[in-house]
Design an enzyme around this catalytic site. Sequence first.
Site, PDB file in Angstrom:
ATOM      1  CB  ILE A  82      -3.288  26.123   0.873  1.00  0.00           C
ATOM      2  CG1 ILE A  82      -4.441  26.718  -0.172  1.00  0.00           C
ATOM      3  CG2 ILE A  82      -2.288  27.419   1.331  1.00  0.00           C
ATOM      4  CD1 ILE A  82      -3.917  27.361  -1.254  1.00  0.00           C
ATOM      5  CE  LYS A  83       4.178  22.022  -0.765  1.00  0.00           C
ATOM      6  NZ  LYS A  83       5.332  21.901  -1.615  1.00  0.00           N
ATOM      7  CB  ILE A  84       0.209  25.666   5.680  1.00  0.00           C
ATOM      8  CG1 ILE A  84      -0.894  26.533   5.056  1.00  0.00           C
ATOM      9  CG2 ILE A  84       0.515  26.418   7.097  1.00  0.00           C
ATOM     10  CD1 ILE A  84      -2.403  26.560   5.584  1.00  0.00           C
TER      11      ILE A  84
END
Length: 217
Positions: A84-86
């Site tokens: 998950i890119k945050i």
Amino acid sequence: MAYRIFLDTANVDEIRDAVSTGIVAGIATNPNKMAQAGRRYEDVICDIRKFFDGPVALEAISTKAEDIIEEAQRLSKISKNIVIKIPTNKEGIKAINKLVPMGVTTNSTLIFNPAQALAAGLAGSPFISPFIGRVNACGQDGMELFRQVRKMYDFYDIKSCVIAASIKNCKEAVDAIVAGADSIALTYQVFEQFFYHPLTEIGIEKFTADYNSVYGL
């Protein structure tokens, strides 16, 4: 194989072709790439999983920590090996600090200064993504950013994988590795540059012509 090359696209045909080389370790997508593909995360992942079982990065678009956490948990259930890119702001760091102990793999992205990278590493994000091209576009030095991040991470013994993102050409990719990047995220167009040099093509033509002259082909 270590995570050396991530392909930065949501185009399944490009992914299939690049993966066939055997040197792509992961796939990186974002809402912009998905918009270009005109497809949903779930559908793209379903197609990718038919021929690739490595990590695939999806981007959370929520802006508050509690919402990012909820979205990340939902996205991570789409398939195995989801990252998950945050975004690396205060809300993103809060979310990463909670998500990592839950077993959610995160990539702290949109990093433009060394302090952001340090915050991401201290929060325990397994992957971080400083952006070279966009830093350069602002009149700053993206490679110097990498050198500073590498120095900090080595000094504090932070184990996050530092991914060079927003790479515009093959030279930037190589320069990023020399500057200390653990991995590089490449568009399909830049990935294609890895395999081409005019002298290589000339050499192939010459060797073929010489072979044909001997064997009369």
